[in-house]
Structures are given as C-alpha cells and as structure tokens.
Design an enzyme around this catalytic site. Structure first.
Site, PDB file in Angstrom:
ATOM      1  CE  LYS A  12      -4.235   0.042   0.687  1.00 19.95           C
ATOM      2  NZ  LYS A  12      -5.123  -0.496  -0.376  1.00 19.95           N
ATOM      3  CB  THR A  57      -2.389  -3.370  -0.424  1.00 24.99           C
ATOM      4  OG1 THR A  57      -3.653  -3.082  -0.989  1.00 24.99           O
ATOM      5  CG2 THR A  57      -1.522  -4.147  -1.405  1.00 24.99           C
ATOM      6  CG  ASP A  58      -8.137  -2.725   3.290  1.00 21.89           C
ATOM      7  OD1 ASP A  58      -8.248  -1.516   3.000  1.00 21.89           O
ATOM      8  OD2 ASP A  58      -8.787  -3.268   4.212  1.00 21.89           O
ATOM      9  CG  PHE A 152      30.479  27.415 -13.483  1.00 20.29           C
ATOM     10  CD1 PHE A 152      30.976  26.279 -12.850  1.00 20.29           C
ATOM     11  CD2 PHE A 152      30.028  27.293 -14.794  1.00 20.29           C
ATOM     12  CE1 PHE A 152      31.024  25.049 -13.503  1.00 20.29           C
ATOM     13  CE2 PHE A 152      30.066  26.068 -15.450  1.00 20.29           C
ATOM     14  CZ  PHE A 152      30.567  24.944 -14.803  1.00 20.29           C
ATOM     15  NE  ARG A 169      27.629  29.749 -10.047  1.00 20.49           N
ATOM     16  CZ  ARG A 169      27.592  28.528 -10.572  1.00 20.49           C
ATOM     17  NH1 ARG A 169      27.099  28.332 -11.782  1.00 20.49           N
ATOM     18  NH2 ARG A 169      28.047  27.489  -9.885  1.00 20.49           N
ATOM     19  CD  GLN A 212      29.607  20.114 -10.877  1.00 20.16           C
ATOM     20  OE1 GLN A 212      29.461  21.283 -10.531  1.00 20.16           O
ATOM     21  NE2 GLN A 212      29.463  19.743 -12.142  1.00 20.16           N
ATOM     22  CG  ASN A 238      23.190  25.403 -10.834  1.00 24.00           C
ATOM     23  OD1 ASN A 238      22.811  26.330 -10.123  1.00 24.00           O
ATOM     24  ND2 ASN A 238      24.292  25.454 -11.566  1.00 24.00           N
ATOM     25  CG  HIS A 240      20.409  27.553 -14.086  1.00 24.08           C
ATOM     26  ND1 HIS A 240      21.716  27.281 -13.755  1.00 24.08           N
ATOM     27  CD2 HIS A 240      19.966  26.451 -14.738  1.00 24.08           C
ATOM     28  CE1 HIS A 240      22.052  26.079 -14.200  1.00 24.08           C
ATOM     29  NE2 HIS A 240      21.004  25.550 -14.800  1.00 24.08           N
TER      30      HIS A 240
HETATM   31  O1  LIG Z   1      28.186  24.777 -10.641  1.00 27.62           O
HETATM   32  C1  LIG Z   1      28.014  24.492 -11.840  1.00 27.62           C
HETATM   33  N1  LIG Z   1      28.400  23.278 -12.322  1.00 27.62           N
HETATM   34  C2  LIG Z   1      28.237  22.903 -13.637  1.00 27.62           C
HETATM   35  O2  LIG Z   1      28.608  21.775 -14.037  1.00 27.62           O
HETATM   36  C3  LIG Z   1      27.615  23.856 -14.489  1.00 27.62           C
HETATM   37  N2  LIG Z   1      27.288  23.827 -15.812  1.00 27.62           N
HETATM   38  C4  LIG Z   1      26.703  25.018 -16.096  1.00 27.62           C
HETATM   39  O3  LIG Z   1      26.257  25.350 -17.222  1.00 27.62           O
HETATM   40  N3  LIG Z   1      26.656  25.816 -14.982  1.00 27.62           N
HETATM   41  C5  LIG Z   1      27.214  25.104 -13.955  1.00 27.62           C
HETATM   42  N4  LIG Z   1      27.424  25.401 -12.651  1.00 27.62           N
END
Ligand SMILES: O=c1[nH]c(=O)c2[nH]c(=O)[nH]c2[nH]1
Length: 278
Positions: A12, A57-58, A152, A169, A212, A238, A240
């Site tokens: 369930k 499942t009940d 970045f 950024r 990362q 991410n 954006h």
């Molecule tokens: O921190 C980031 N890692 C990426 O691998 C990546 N690729 C991207 O276009 N922007 C970012 N920013």
C-alpha cells in the site's frame, strides 16, 4: 525459451497518517505519508491467482494506523523499522519489506494549533531483506540560496558553448539528501538535526567554484558531524538565476534583478562515503 516471472513486490503506497499525542491540553502532531512494499513467496498469485500467500494491501494500511495508535511514532526511521520487522516476522510468506516514509513538518502556533511548515520534508526508508536490515534517513526540498560567493569558470569550451564565465553569481538549490546508517541502532532524530545543520552550514560557508564542490563539502560535513552514517547521496538541482539586463530601461548595469528560471536546470548528483565502511 520460457517466459518467467521476474522480481516483484507489492504494497500500500502513500497511507497518510496524522498522529495526535495529547499531554493534557498540549497536543503534538506527527504527519506522515507511509508506503509499504512487500516481497516473498508470491509466485502463485502472479501465475495462477491463488492469493493464499498474499497479505492484502488493505491490511498493510490498517497496520500503519494501528501501529501509530499502539506504539506512537518515535521517529520516521523507528516507525518504518517497526512496520518492516512486523511484516517480515509475522507472515511466513513475506520475507522482504521496504517501508518509505515522508514526514511533513508543522510549526506550533499554540497548545493545539499548528501551521504547515513549507521547508524540507524529512524522509526515511527501511529495507528488511535476506542480507539484513538497512536504514536510510534524509530530506527533500531544503531550498538554499547564496546571493554571492559563487563562481563558475574554467570549464570546457566546445563549438556549442555560449555560457559566459562568471566570478559572481547566485547559487541556489533544493537539497535532496539520503543517508545510510551503519547499523539500525541510532538516535535518528539527533542525526537528522545534525545532518541538516551541517548541510546548511557547509552550503552557506563554502566559497563555491562549482555546485559539485559545494556538494562534496556538504556531504563531508554531514559525515563528519554524524559518526553513525556510512554514506550520503545528494541530488542538487542548480536553480539558475539569470541577471536581467535593465540598461535598455535607462538603468545601471549592477546585477540586482534576476530571472529565477524554472527549467531546464543543471542536476548535480553524488555520494560521499566513509571508505572504511562497507
Ligand atoms: O556549478 C556548476 N556546475 C556545472 O557543471 C555547471 N554547468 C553550467 O552550465 N553551470 C554550472 N554550474
């Protein structure tokens, strides 16, 4: 050639249970979404429709409610362990159980009044199977943002690359984390609190050259803060934020207005592990 039944499980999904605990006039609530999946000697129901080995499942759903009433909910991990052990120990035909739980947070407004907290959902998963019992904790939807201290640059440029390098950024994400306990015995609530705090501290405190790098810093901080954990897996979208160019409106170019984009988004995934634990 023969056509045979492959791996299977059933249960369930998404039983919503709200447990009220009364301490005089002061109440507490625990709000869960519980999904059970069982496996075992289930060939007959698939091959002939003989249901002699099937726990409905009940019944599984009723057990979730009954256990919430009888035992209370100490933590999502403890409640998942209780249920998974019950299903596998009480039925001869059921040898495996996976119980997944989401816990929705509520903030106290008064002795018996609450408001739903929009922040992260806590998660737990227990798997009882032949090799043993595994317990996972985690959270999803912990949304974090640094408005600076993120760069970045230095990435591959091929004929399709248009992205500009940036030395400043917004870095934003909604953390989806899942950690594995070394043993099924731990103070699950304490680990949750420490892991959450460690992730937030690492996110805010890391000067980031990539999401990362932030992912690894967050995972490492959690394992350092929580000796009971073997491993943590992180999924970090991410989120954006693109600078809006306001110069066509006769305004200056300082990056103060952003478009929070919805999709597509980068998705950074990784696990951080203790190398001395299996
Ligand atoms: O921190 C980031 N890692 C990426 O691998 C990546 N690729 C991207 O276009 N922007 C970012 N920013």
């Amino acid at each position: 050639m023969a056509i045979v039944l492959g791996p299977n499980r059933y249960g369930k999904a998404e039983t919503r249970v709200v447990r009220v605990t009364r301490d005089g006039g002061t109440h507490s609530i625990t709000d869960l979404n519980v999904s059970v999946a069982l496996s075992g000697d289930l060939a007959d129901t698939h091959l002939t429709g003989d249901n002699a080995n099937v726990l409905p499942t009940d019944t599984q759903k009723n057990t979730v409610y009954a256990f919430a009433k009888q035992h209370g909910i100490a933590s999502p991990e403890a409640f998942a362990l209780l249920l998974a052990r019950h299903f596998t120990s009480s039925q001869e035909t059921i040898t495996g159980a996976r119980v997944e739980i989401e816990e929705y947070p509520w903030n106290r407004l008064g002795p018996h009044s609450f408001s739903r907290d929009g922040s992260a959902v806590r998660t737990a998963e227990v798997v009882v199977a032949e090799p043993g019992t595994e317990v996972f904790g985690g959270l999803t939807g912990l949304t974090l943002l640094n408005s600076t201290d993120s760069e970045f640059s230095g990435f591959i440029r091929d004929p399709y690359t248009t992205l500009a390098e940036t030395s400043d950024r917004i870095l934003a994400t909604a953390v989806d984390a899942r950690w594995r306990f070394i043993t099924p015995e731990a103070d699950f609530d304490a680990v949750f609190g420490r892991a959450r705090a460690a992730m937030i501290e690492a996110f805010t405190g890391t000067y980031s050259y990539s999401l990362q790098q932030t992912l690894f810093a967050m995972g490492k901080a959690v394992l350092e803060a929580c000796p009971d954990l073997a491993e943590i897996r992180l999924r970090l979208p991410n989120k954006h934020h693109f600078v809006v160019d306001c110069t066509p409106y006769g305004l200056d170019a300082a990056p103060e207005v952003f478009h929070a984009d919805d999709r597509p988004y980068g998705l950074i995934e990784g696990s951080v592990v203790r190398d001395d634990v299996s």
